[in-house]
Design an enzyme around this catalytic site. Sequence first.
Site, short mmCIF file in Angstrom:
data_model
loop_
_atom_site.label_atom_id
_atom_site.label_comp_id
_atom_site.label_asym_id
_atom_site.label_seq_id
_atom_site.Cartn_x
_atom_site.Cartn_y
_atom_site.Cartn_z
N GLU A 52 0.85 -1.19 0.00
CA GLU A 52 0.00 0.00 0.00
C GLU A 52 0.88 1.24 0.00
O GLU A 52 2.07 1.17 0.32
CB GLU A 52 -0.92 0.01 1.22
CG GLU A 52 -1.93 -1.13 1.25
CD GLU A 52 -2.85 -1.04 2.46
OE1 GLU A 52 -2.78 -0.02 3.18
OE2 GLU A 52 -3.63 -1.98 2.68
N HIS A 60 4.39 0.76 1.98
CA HIS A 60 4.47 -0.11 3.16
C HIS A 60 3.75 -1.41 2.85
O HIS A 60 2.97 -1.50 1.91
CB HIS A 60 3.89 0.56 4.40
CG HIS A 60 2.41 0.81 4.32
ND1 HIS A 60 1.86 1.92 3.72
CD2 HIS A 60 1.35 0.08 4.77
CE1 HIS A 60 0.54 1.88 3.81
NE2 HIS A 60 0.20 0.77 4.43
N HIS A 62 1.63 -4.97 4.37
CA HIS A 62 0.89 -5.72 5.40
C HIS A 62 0.97 -7.20 5.03
O HIS A 62 0.82 -7.56 3.86
CB HIS A 62 -0.58 -5.30 5.46
CG HIS A 62 -0.79 -3.90 5.94
ND1 HIS A 62 -0.35 -3.46 7.16
CD2 HIS A 62 -1.41 -2.84 5.35
CE1 HIS A 62 -0.68 -2.19 7.32
NE2 HIS A 62 -1.32 -1.79 6.22
N TYR A 100 -8.75 -6.56 6.02
CA TYR A 100 -8.04 -5.28 6.12
C TYR A 100 -6.90 -5.20 5.10
O TYR A 100 -6.69 -4.18 4.45
CB TYR A 100 -7.50 -5.12 7.54
CG TYR A 100 -6.64 -3.90 7.73
CD1 TYR A 100 -7.22 -2.64 7.90
CD2 TYR A 100 -5.24 -3.99 7.75
CE1 TYR A 100 -6.43 -1.51 8.08
CE2 TYR A 100 -4.45 -2.87 7.93
CZ TYR A 100 -5.05 -1.64 8.09
OH TYR A 100 -4.27 -0.52 8.26
N GLU A 104 -7.29 -2.06 -0.15
CA GLU A 104 -6.86 -1.33 -1.35
C GLU A 104 -5.38 -1.59 -1.64
O GLU A 104 -4.53 -0.71 -1.50
CB GLU A 104 -7.11 0.18 -1.23
CG GLU A 104 -7.14 0.74 0.14
CD GLU A 104 -7.44 2.21 0.20
OE1 GLU A 104 -6.67 2.93 0.84
OE2 GLU A 104 -8.45 2.65 -0.39
#
Length: 272
Positions: A52, A60, A62, A100, A104
């Site tokens: 993202e 970054h 996730h 989560y 996007e």
Amino acid sequence: MTSSSSNRQFLHRTANTFLTYPQCPEHPEIISQRIWDLVGRWNPLYIICAQEAHEDGNMHLHALIQTDKQVRTTDSRFFDIDGFHPNIQSAMSPNKVRDYILKEPLALFERGTFVPRKKTFLGNSSKGNSEKKPSKDEIMQDIISHATSKPEYLSMVRKSFPYDWATKLQYFEYSANKLFPDIQEEFINPHPTSEPDLLCNESIKDWLQPNIYQVSPQAYMLLQPNCYTVDDAISDLQWLDDLTSKQIMDQESRASTSSVQQGQENLLGPEA
């Protein structure tokens, strides 16, 4: 969150790990493969990693990694990759964490088969009596499977078994200590090596000889009231040293002679 600023206090123990790598431009596939290899001993089942963008344009990542066995480490740098240090959390709800991560992404990588969290028995008391009520063993097993820290474990026990908590707290604390043992602090020597090295054997010998193994004239005068001057004390000490040396030499000589004679006797056979 199970991460800590200090390696001594850090303990990560879970089968569902949520990682966030801030300011990391690497592609999700590269990071995913590295994470997969890191947790190889715990049999990885699934990983998803998404890239993202921050508002300032920096990237970054996730990532959610699921394993068959609980990942257990006391090293807060365990998930570091090429200098990038992640925020480490236990994913209490893998479903929500995955949603989560998927919100996007600019780039996405998945491997394995996602494992939804098993249905928990906690908090189901409000449902109708038509459903079978879980046993204490089932509830306790659920707590052990999902707790990720000692405080969380004790909190879940207290919520599920308030009476047992009040009457058998010491037993729950004992099991909590076994499931989540305290991290032993690394010993730090309060007396580090100095210059000159105080542990040097030669330096100690140099100090022992004049201070412990030898009698100073002043100390001799204190033990011998009839000795009035330092010169007399030195003379007496010299005489004692010569006498002691002579006695030691005589004892060694007698011991050596006795040994030779004993050897000669052993060589003699019985009379015919």
